[in-house]
Write a protein that holds these residues in place. Structure first.
Motif, PDB file in Angstrom:
ATOM      1  N   PRO A 143       0.813  -1.228   0.000  1.00  0.00           N
ATOM      2  CA  PRO A 143       0.000   0.000   0.000  1.00  0.00           C
ATOM      3  C   PRO A 143       0.846   1.278   0.000  1.00  0.00           C
ATOM      4  N   SER A 144       2.018   1.225   0.634  1.00  0.00           N
ATOM      5  CA  SER A 144       2.851   2.434   0.696  1.00  0.00           C
ATOM      6  C   SER A 144       3.378   2.845  -0.683  1.00  0.00           C
ATOM      7  N   GLU A 145       3.315   1.946  -1.654  1.00  0.00           N
ATOM      8  CA  GLU A 145       3.799   2.270  -3.003  1.00  0.00           C
ATOM      9  C   GLU A 145       2.696   2.852  -3.882  1.00  0.00           C
ATOM     10  N   LEU A 146       1.478   2.980  -3.333  1.00  0.00           N
ATOM     11  CA  LEU A 146       0.352   3.431  -4.151  1.00  0.00           C
ATOM     12  C   LEU A 146       0.028   4.901  -3.914  1.00  0.00           C
ATOM     13  N   SER A 147      -0.557   5.525  -4.929  1.00  0.00           N
ATOM     14  CA  SER A 147      -1.046   6.899  -4.764  1.00  0.00           C
ATOM     15  C   SER A 147      -2.383   6.865  -4.026  1.00  0.00           C
ATOM     16  N   GLY A 148      -2.866   8.045  -3.625  1.00  0.00           N
ATOM     17  CA  GLY A 148      -4.138   8.120  -2.897  1.00  0.00           C
ATOM     18  C   GLY A 148      -5.287   7.515  -3.694  1.00  0.00           C
ATOM     19  N   GLY A 149      -5.336   7.842  -4.998  1.00  0.00           N
ATOM     20  CA  GLY A 149      -6.410   7.340  -5.854  1.00  0.00           C
ATOM     21  C   GLY A 149      -6.340   5.826  -5.999  1.00  0.00           C
ATOM     22  N   MET A 150      -5.116   5.292  -6.133  1.00  0.00           N
ATOM     23  CA  MET A 150      -4.954   3.835  -6.275  1.00  0.00           C
ATOM     24  C   MET A 150      -5.387   3.128  -4.998  1.00  0.00           C
ATOM     25  N   LYS A 151      -5.044   3.726  -3.853  1.00  0.00           N
ATOM     26  CA  LYS A 151      -5.448   3.119  -2.566  1.00  0.00           C
ATOM     27  C   LYS A 151      -6.970   3.014  -2.504  1.00  0.00           C
ATOM     28  N   LYS A 152      -7.646   4.083  -2.948  1.00  0.00           N
ATOM     29  CA  LYS A 152      -9.120   4.063  -2.890  1.00  0.00           C
ATOM     30  C   LYS A 152      -9.682   3.008  -3.818  1.00  0.00           C
ATOM     31  N   ARG A 153      -9.044   2.842  -4.979  1.00  0.00           N
ATOM     32  CA  ARG A 153      -9.537   1.824  -5.907  1.00  0.00           C
ATOM     33  C   ARG A 153      -9.277   0.417  -5.359  1.00  0.00           C
ATOM     34  N   TYR A 169     -19.466   4.505   1.163  1.00  0.00           N
ATOM     35  CA  TYR A 169     -18.237   5.171   0.714  1.00  0.00           C
ATOM     36  C   TYR A 169     -18.041   6.430   1.553  1.00  0.00           C
ATOM     37  N   ASP A 170     -16.883   6.536   2.208  1.00  0.00           N
ATOM     38  CA  ASP A 170     -16.604   7.736   2.995  1.00  0.00           C
ATOM     39  C   ASP A 170     -15.648   8.633   2.210  1.00  0.00           C
ATOM     40  N   GLU A 171     -16.154   9.729   1.730  1.00  0.00           N
ATOM     41  CA  GLU A 171     -15.363  10.696   0.944  1.00  0.00           C
ATOM     42  C   GLU A 171     -14.515   9.989  -0.122  1.00  0.00           C
ATOM     43  N   PRO A 172     -15.166   9.336  -1.087  1.00  0.00           N
ATOM     44  CA  PRO A 172     -14.372   8.540  -2.034  1.00  0.00           C
ATOM     45  C   PRO A 172     -13.476   9.370  -2.952  1.00  0.00           C
ATOM     46  N   THR A 173     -13.760  10.663  -3.113  1.00  0.00           N
ATOM     47  CA  THR A 173     -12.938  11.449  -4.050  1.00  0.00           C
ATOM     48  C   THR A 173     -12.072  12.493  -3.352  1.00  0.00           C
ATOM     49  N   SER A 174     -12.048  12.462  -2.005  1.00  0.00           N
ATOM     50  CA  SER A 174     -11.223  13.473  -1.338  1.00  0.00           C
ATOM     51  C   SER A 174      -9.756  13.222  -1.676  1.00  0.00           C
ATOM     52  N   GLU A 175      -8.990  14.255  -1.757  1.00  0.00           N
ATOM     53  CA  GLU A 175      -7.547  14.213  -2.062  1.00  0.00           C
ATOM     54  C   GLU A 175      -7.245  13.700  -3.472  1.00  0.00           C
ATOM     55  N   LEU A 176      -8.262  13.592  -4.329  1.00  0.00           N
ATOM     56  CA  LEU A 176      -8.000  13.085  -5.681  1.00  0.00           C
ATOM     57  C   LEU A 176      -8.079  14.209  -6.699  1.00  0.00           C
TER      58      LEU A 176
END
Lengths: 253, 245
Positions: A143-153, A169-176
């Motif tokens: 998980p540490s190698e993934l971006s925020g969007g990848m983690k959510k996916r 879904y809790d804030e699925p697009t925040s930080e994206l």
């Protein structure tokens, strides 16, 4: 949250009745009432700190209310068998992936821990779900190698493995970035169309809410200010709702 | 404080109730067991060798001077087996493994990983606490047995190498054999078994109490280590008292 993987993909209903919750002297939920229909995409909007995520945590059973009740398909969530009877999943704001496991192990965790499938079958399902969210090459990554969007996916793939009847879904697009937000929004829609899952989305992303929501509720200070279809909410003359929906950055002249 | 004690007792009870699940968690038990053993073996060897050596060095010359040469090995042997190996290794493991457990589980709580487990109907006690507790329950007594043997060897080497003591290694172990029986070693191993549960439960208890971000995790780690050591020393007295009667 069940130990069986049935092929029944019909969504389930959620009823919230008079839900109240205080944290110390702060009243976070002040009597929430709402009904989410089976197979519906219901979006909870509202300013930060309005109680949206707390409400979500109550619905999945992570918090206990001070008053009121939550019914899943008409049965109180307090009943012991509800968690086993209905399949529910939550996609956390941070993804909440287990950092000590690889992406593939995270996605297959539910099946592996409940011994629902053989290791070969789990590997096949994991690959399939990662492909659905466009991450088929990420299985061996941490998980540490993934971006925020990848983690959510990945978190969505992990939820899909459960074959849920209700996804929160809790804030699925925040930080994206906007493009990643669109991908996530499309995933939510596709899932809803494909398996008829009931989706409860907490977000303050207006584009996402009006783009995917069948119905929207706007929460302010622990109470529902307005609830209705996207058009009804847009037409609302509630001052808080109007401010929230039409808020825009204006450069000083 | 009483709330913490109550929560720890409850956690211990819930872990005992989860024992039938242990076979399902065997891979994680082995993983943790390897982690505890592999991470600590060298340090245990160094520490116990020098403890045994210092014990011989402190007591040997005086005892030899008073004609009690045959008792040097007995004193080193009994002290290591009954007291020093179990308590020193328990303190070492509390600092090394207990802190790692508290940090890992505490951060899992802070970063919602435990919530994620609960939403998947995976019991955090079965998944996180049980494998760690079982692993430490076996690993610590084994490390203590190893520490006792290395401590004896340390005492023997120092007794031979120090001119003021000068006991041949063979004589050291022969007189130790006369003064020590298996019960002394069993006492130490039994104590270490109890200490293992204290370290496991106190450290995993952080699952329930860690709040806040990195600072909260730091506080939990400190509390886990300090509380473990305090409880180990208190229980050491109680167990010694019971085992002597």
């Amino acid at each position: 949250m069940t130990n069986s993987t049935s092929t029944n993909h019909h969504g389930i209903s959620v009823q919230v009745r008079g839900l109240k919750r205080d944290f110390g002297t702060q009243s976070v939920l002040k009597g929430i009432d709402l009904d989410v229909k089976p197979g519906e995409i219901f979006v909870l909007m509202g300013p930060s700190g309005s109680g949206k995520s707390v409400l979500l945590r109550h619905i999945i059973g992570l918090e206990k209310p001070d008053a009121g009740e939550i019914l899943i398909n008409g049965e109180s969530i307090e009943n012991d068998n509800v968690a086993d009877k209905y399949r529910m999943a939550m996609v956390f704001q941070s993804g909440a992936l287990l950092n000590s496991l690889t992406v593939g192990e995270n996605v297959g965790l539910y099946l592996r821990e409940h011994r629902l499938k053989s290791p070969e079958e789990i590997a096949r399902i994991v690959a399939e779900k990662l492909e659905v969210v466009g991450l088929k090459d990420a299985e061996k990554k941490m998980p540490s190698e993934l971006s925020g969007g990848m983690k959510k996916r990945v978190a969505i793939a992990r939820a899909l493995v459960i074959e849920p009847q209700l996804i929160l879904y809790d804030e699925p697009t925040s930080e994206l970035d906007p493009l990643s937000s669109i991908v996530i929004g499309e995933e939510i829609l596709k899932l809803n169309e494909r398996i008829g899952v009931t989706s409860l989305v907490v977000s303050h992303d207006r584009d996402l809410a009006f783009g995917i929501g069948h119905r929207i509720a706007v929460i302010n200070e622990g109470q529902i200010a307005v609830m209705g279809t996207p058009d009804e909410v847009k037409r609302s003359d509630h001052p808080i709702v109007r401010n929230f929906i039409h808020a825009d950055f204006k450069r000083a002249q | 404080m009483f709330q913490n004690i109550g929560e720890m007792v409850l956690l211990f009870w819930r872990t005992l109730r989860a024992l039938p699940q242990v076979w399902r968690q065997r891979e994680k038990v082995f993983e943790q067991f390897f982690e505890i053993g592999n991470a600590s073996l060298l340090m245990v060897a160094v520490l116990s060798f020098f403890i045994g050596g210092v014990l011989a060095l402190q007591t040997g010359p005086t005892m030899v001077e008073r004609g009690l040469t045959n008792f040097v090995s007995g004193l080193v042997g009994i002290s290591m087996a009954r007291e020093l190996a179990p308590i020193m290794m328990a303190i070492l493991i509390a600092g090394r493994i207990g802190s790692a457990m508290a940090a890992e589980i505490g951060s899992m709580r802070v970063y919602q990983e435990i919530d994620a487990l609960r939403t998947m109907n995976i019991n955090p006690v079965n998944y996180l606490v049980l494998p760690r507790l079982i692993a430490i329950t076996f690993a610590l007594p084994m490390l203590v047995t190893f520490a006792i043997l290395v401590g004896w060897l340390g005492g023997a080497v120092v007794a031979k190498a120090t001119p003021a003591i000068d006991i041949p290694i063979q004589s050291f172990f022969e007189s130790m054999k006369i003064m020590i029986d298996l019960r002394d070693v069993a006492n130490g191993v039994f104590k270490s078994w109890c200490f293992a549960w204290i370290i496991g439960i106190v450290s995993c208890h952080q699952v329930l109490v860690t709040r806040g971000g990195p600072r909260g995790i730091g506080r939990s780690v400190t509390k886990a280590v300090v509380n473990s050591i305090v409880l180990i020393v208190m229980f050491d007295y109680v167990l010694t008292r019971l085992l002597l009667e």
